[in-house]
Design an enzyme around this catalytic site. Structure first.
Site, PDB file in Angstrom:
ATOM      1  N   ASP A 160      34.566  34.893 -43.094  1.00 39.88           N
ATOM      2  CA  ASP A 160      33.181  35.048 -43.399  1.00 39.88           C
ATOM      3  C   ASP A 160      32.271  34.475 -42.948  1.00 39.88           C
ATOM      4  OD1 ASP A 160      32.958  36.858 -46.188  1.00 39.88           O
ATOM      5  OD2 ASP A 160      34.927  35.594 -46.345  1.00 39.88           O
ATOM      6  N   THR A 170      35.881  41.166 -49.874  1.00 36.28           N
ATOM      7  CA  THR A 170      36.664  40.131 -49.555  1.00 36.28           C
ATOM      8  C   THR A 170      38.094  40.236 -50.205  1.00 36.28           C
ATOM      9  OG1 THR A 170      34.457  38.581 -49.603  1.00 36.28           O
ATOM     10  CG2 THR A 170      36.739  37.514 -49.615  1.00 36.28           C
TER      11      THR A 170
END
Length: 275
Positions: A55, A149
């Protein structure tokens, strides 16, 4: 549904070219991270959602492209460097990944930053550049460096997402799904990028080649051919309610396609909500 179609030159504006390049490089970076991810390479944000080095590195990489090409534009990202500045190991890994992303990421010959190395300060500043509050006026880029995620951590579906908003209106969107079938969800060839531009339509292409196909949908789909595209996580999708709606509409049971991230919207856009 899709058909081969030459991409209109107006769709490949500088904004589209930069966005596609940045997202493709971010896909290559995040896929590499996903393949080798270890437990110590994630932190937990105050809202309890896991954040990985992927990320953080992907947001920095994309922001560096935007800051170079459109320095006056605002950026709204998902991540900041609060945790990163307190974790030497994680910070070092992010710096390494960003520079590897520029050095190894496939790009057209002569692409911006080819061979360039960025300092730790530049990389952290690029992440924090995504802290703009946004608003309804001016040019604004929004980044979701890894959407989905939990799917990413499970080594399943996730997406890298980037959009340009001008005066409150979405003008350009790029969505790339490294683990999604290139032409259909069942395609053995993986990695697809979707590009949409306001008023001009949408296209898909393999991440690894610039062979664009224009997307279109039929005017209607028989109930017997409909299938729901919904999240894996029950907390993100009302599975029970959708099953009841499906029963009322005559949608066949057990035909839902469940996957993490906005990958499901890419499938919907190319007609996979109807068999």
């Amino acid at each position: 549904m899709s058909s081969s179609h030459k991409l209109p030159i107006s769709s490949m504006t500088k904004e589209a070219q930069v966005a596609v390049l940045a997202v493709i490089r971010a896909c290559q970076l995040t896929k590499s991270v996903q393949n080798t991810l270890t437990v110590d390479e994630k932190v937990t944000k105050p809202d309890k959602s896991p954040v990985t080095v992927g990320d953080l590195a992907a947001q920095s990489l994309i922001s560096l492209h935007l800051l170079d090409s459109f320095p006056e534009d605002k950026i709204v990202g998902e991540e900041d460097t609060t945790e990163l500045r307190q974790n030497d190991g994680l910070r070092s890994k992010v710096v390494q990944l960003v520079n590897e992303g520029f050095a190894k990421g496939r790009a057209e010959p002569g692409a911006w930053s080819e061979g360039k190395t960025f300092s730790e300060s530049e990389i952290l500043s690029a992440i924090d550049a995504g802290s703009d509050a946004g608003g309804g006026t001016g040019r604004l880029w929004t980044i979701d460096p890894i959407d989905g995620t939990l799917g990413f951590l499970r080594k399943e579906q996730y997406a890298v997402c980037l959009a340009l908003i001008v005066d409150g209106q979405v003008e350009l969107g790029v969505l790339a799904c490294p683990n999604l079938g290139t032409n259909s969800v069942d395609d053995e060839a993986k990695g697809v990028l979707f590009l949409a531009r306001k008023g001009e339509g949408s296209w898909s292409r393999p991440i690894e080649s610039a062979e664009y196909k224009q997307l279109s949908l039929p005017a209607s789909i028989p109930s017997s051919s409909i299938r729901f595209l919904e999240s894996v996580e029950s907390g993100h999708s009302a599975h029970g309610i959708q099953a009841r709606i499906g029963a009322l509409l005559g949608v066949p049971e057990n035909t839902s396609l469940r996957m993490d991230s906005q990958a499901k919207y890419g499938c919907l856009g190319r007609g996979e909500g109807g068999a």
